[in-house]
Design an enzyme around this catalytic site. Structure first.
Site, mmCIF file in Angstrom:
data_model
loop_
_atom_site.group_PDB
_atom_site.id
_atom_site.type_symbol
_atom_site.label_atom_id
_atom_site.label_comp_id
_atom_site.label_asym_id
_atom_site.label_seq_id
_atom_site.Cartn_x
_atom_site.Cartn_y
_atom_site.Cartn_z
ATOM 1 N N CYS B 50 0.817 -1.214 0.000
ATOM 2 C CA CYS B 50 0.000 0.000 0.000
ATOM 3 C C CYS B 50 0.853 1.268 0.000
ATOM 4 C CB CYS B 50 -0.981 -0.003 1.164
ATOM 5 S SG CYS B 50 -0.227 -0.381 2.731
ATOM 6 N N HIS B 99 18.859 0.823 -2.660
ATOM 7 C CA HIS B 99 17.436 1.060 -2.485
ATOM 8 C C HIS B 99 16.739 -0.164 -1.904
ATOM 9 C CE1 HIS B 99 13.650 3.093 -3.043
ATOM 10 N NE2 HIS B 99 13.172 1.989 -3.607
ATOM 11 N N GLY B 189 -14.059 1.126 32.614
ATOM 12 C CA GLY B 189 -14.706 1.611 31.407
ATOM 13 C C GLY B 189 -14.311 0.694 30.267
ATOM 14 N N GLY B 191 -13.483 1.513 26.777
ATOM 15 C CA GLY B 191 -13.094 2.156 25.528
ATOM 16 C C GLY B 191 -12.305 1.190 24.652
#
Lengths: 277, 439
Positions: B50, B99, B189, B191
């Site tokens: 990607c 590279h 909690g 989350g």
């Protein structure tokens, strides 16, 4: 230069190399260097053992009678203690703090007079090596505790203040440093206690009195109470972390003062000068 | 033979361009075969992720190869070349080697040191092997790139620190606690971030998990996922003393954990250190709690700071990684040059020996009255002349093989003596190890 002094110089050299390797290893964070440093230090320690043995053979007394000998002995005990710790903890960063301290003592020792001292026959008994070995091992263990304390404070400040750079990545977890503090305390305190008791017995056999309140004895007692307080605090109310680290550092400063300061500032039976009288 | 690469990456092209030029991983055979069929392309490899699309090739004419590949990349996707021209880069020879080494070592990644790229290149190489578009040179090249990546990963700290907020929490915990397997975590909690962080803690050894939530059912559900225990929200402070790490992200408008409460909890646990991670906005824990000894309180911004610091640290480590890459480029270059020089020397010798053998045979045919000793003498002389003549050229080839311009001599010698193209023998390669962790 006599054989034992030559070996001392060799040890000093090897310790310098080990210190350098530890520092470079920690700064560049290369584990292999830390490994090299450790084995260099082991080599230095072996040399140091022979050097102390040679000195003992040459003078006929345990090598802790002159300032030079005592510093060398202290540094030997410190390196030995560190290497023992390394078996359990394997923290190269601790080496980078402890090794320089041992090196400083060696350098201090090399600056002191290396003349042989003939120990007063009154003092020459088996209590001499027992007392100094226990006392110096205790010193060494507390020195490691103090170094771990310094590392703890440095790291704790970084974790608290959320500053993440340099040392943060190089120092071990906080609770490892804290557990070193505890380990040192639980080994160092009995050593120091026995050191003081053996000293008292020795004094009694030499001069017919256990305790004379001379400066070094008083200093040692104050330090002993300090460590006793820390041990008590740890075990009962959970003094740990920062407070324990600060205590360990203060305790070590007291120790150093007892060991060196008293010698340099005042008289008494424990000054090295008085050994020969 | 030269290595060339043409491609584009997140450095040079926005995602709109990258997605237009990407190759589908399920259909690599067609593009690979088309690429191999192009003029001046001897071996072909396509890396398509990607963040980058890159075409690697081995070629005798690097300039032609680059031009062809640029055209191919545009044509294959039906995009006018002019449109993407400014997004493309190309490298040849040493620069192309550098590279790939940098890409596979994750030095060219968006997040330096991220480990996925190596796996992606291994997959790309897998296709090239499967469809037989990689030959001797790309085989060796890719294996070298993998070993460079491995060296970089083990010898530098480039991938050692966390660069996500939830993982940073685990890493911080490791700076406070030596071991996590005997520690307890409480999730207050439910989350998403808390859950993710808790998952990281569990996969790093934490076994004791407590969950609390205003709606008890939700707490129970989440607790079941971690094989933990749900505790009623009203009593969560009673359980706090038994855990070492607290993750909180409630929607409460005020602090649910104050200075005084924490003091009391610490006393109950004899000051054993605690690590509080407050991911809630507005915050759940009074910031003053951080002033207590043995408590370390981090909020979202603090964790973000850790991530930033780690990224900076990775940048520093990247310098060391570049040094390793440089070292390895030299080695691979030598191998590549050797590939040309050795067969050239062999072919050169063979050519001269053939001529000698022919001419000696002709001489013997013309002079049938020669004694055996004389024949031997003539043979020896002919061989000596050939050896003397060849001595300097061969020495020169050997000496210049690792220098730039060395391949010019190889080409000249091949042309001067009309040597056949080298039939290089396949040296066995070490097996491809698949040890990419996907942290």
């Amino acid at each position: 230069m006599t054989f034992d002094v030559l070996l001392f110089k060799a040890t000093l050299l090897v310790y310098s190399v080990a210190t350098l390797l530890y520092l470079v290893g920690v700064i560049t964070r290369r584990e292999q260097l830390g490994h090299c440093a450790k084995w260099t230090l082991v080599g230095g320690f072996a040399t140091h053992c022979i050097a102390l043995g040679a000195r003992w053979a040459a003078t006929g007394f345990p090598p802790a009678a002159s300032l030079y000998e005592a510093l060398s002995f202290f540094s030997w005990a410190l390196v030995g203690t560190y290497l023992l710790f390394d078996l359990r903890y394997r923290i190269a960063a601790l080496g980078a703090f402890v090794c320089p301290l041992a090196l400083v003592m060696m350098i201090g020792g090399s600056a002191a007079s290396k003349q042989k001292i003939t120990v007063n026959p009154i003092l020459d008994s088996w209590w001499f090596p027992v007392h100094v070995t226990l006392a110096f091992l205790g010193y060494a263990v507390f020195a490691v505790a103090a170094m771990a304390g310094v590392m703890y404070l440095l790291q704790e400040r970084r974790v608290k203040a959320k500053k993440f750079s340099g040392l943060f990545f190089r120092l071990p977890p906080l609770d490892v440093l804290d557990s070193i503090n505890y380990k040192c305390l639980s080994f160092g305190f009995p050593l120091m206690t026995m050191g003081i008791i053996s000293g008292a017995i020795w004094a009694n056999s030499a001069w017919g009195g256990y305790w004379r309140w001379e400066p070094k004895e008083t200093g040692a007692l104050v330090t002993w109470f300090l460590y006793a307080a820390l041990l008590h605090g740890r075990l009962t109310v959970g003094w740990r972390g920062r407070r324990a680290a600060i205590f360990a550092i203060i305790g070590f400063v007291c120790l150093l003062f007892t060991f060196l300061g008293v010698n340099l500032l005042s008289g008494g039976q424990h000054t090295f000068r008085s050994f020969g009288e | 033979m030269h290595i060339v690469v043409v491609g584009l990456s997140h450095h040079t092209a926005p995602v709109e361009v990258r997605e237009r030029l990407a190759f589908a991983p399920t259909a690599m055979e067609k593009p690979l075969h088309q690429m191999l069929a192009l003029p001046a392309i001897a071996e072909a490899l396509i890396v398509s992720t990607c963040n980058r699309v890159e075409l690697y090739a081995a070629s005798k004419e690097p300039d032609t190869a680059v031009a062809t590949l640029r055209r191919f990349l545009a044509d294959y996707h039906g995009v006018p070349l002019e449109e993407i021209e400014q997004n493309l880069y190309d490298y040849q020879g040493e620069e192309a080697i550098r590279h790939l080494f940098r890409v596979s070592s994750s030095l060219d990644s968006m997040i330096i040191g991220e480990p996925q790229i190596l796996g992606q290149i291994k997959t790309a190489y897998g296709y090239a092997v499967e469809f037989r578009t990689a030959g001797l040179i790309l085989n060796r090249f890719l294996h070298k790139a993998f070993s460079v990546a491995k060296r970089v990963r083990t010898e530098t700290g480039i991938a050692s620190s966390a660069v996500s907020v939830s993982f940073a929490a685990v890493e911080l915990a490791r700076k406070i606690f030596d071991r996590l397997d005997d520690k307890g975590v409480m999730i207050i909690g439910a989350g998403e971030m808390c859950e993710l962080a808790a998952r990281h803690f569990v996969s790093n050894g934490v076994t004791r998990v407590l969950v609390t939530n205003r709606t008890f059912e939700r707490a129970e559900k989440l607790a079941a996922e971690f094989q933990g225990r749900a505790v009623p929200f009203e009593q969560f402070t009673d359980h706090l003393a038994s855990v070492d790490i607290v993750l909180t992200s409630t929607g409460a408008p005020t602090f649910i954990l104050g200075h005084r409460q924490m003091e009391e909890i610490l006393r109950r646990r004899k000051n054993r250190p605690m690590f509080l991670i407050d991911i809630a906005v507005p915050r759940d824990v009074d910031p003053k709690v951080n002033n207590l000894d043995n408590v370390y309180l981090y909020d979202v911004d603090d964790l973000q700071g850790v991530v930033q610091a780690n990224l900076k640290e990775r940048q520093k480590e990247a310098h060391r990684a570049e040094a390793i890459v440089n070292e390895e480029i030299g080695q691979f270059h030598v191998w590549l040059a050797n590939l040309e020089v050795k067969p050239t020397i062999v072919a050169l010798r063979r050519r001269f020996e053939e001529i000698t053998a022919q001419e000696v045979a002709k001489t013997f045919g013309n002079h049938k009255d020669l004694t055996d000793a004389q024949r031997k003498g003539i043979e020896a002389m002919a061989n000596a002349i050939v050896n003397k003549l060849l001595h300097r050229p061969i020495a020169l080839l050997k000496r210049t093989q690792n220098e730039t311009g060395g391949e010019d001599y190889v080409d000249t010698v091949r042309e001067l003596f009309d040597l056949p193209a080298p039939a290089v023998d396949e040296t066995p390669l070490e097996p491809l190890d698949d040890d990419t962790d996907n942290r």
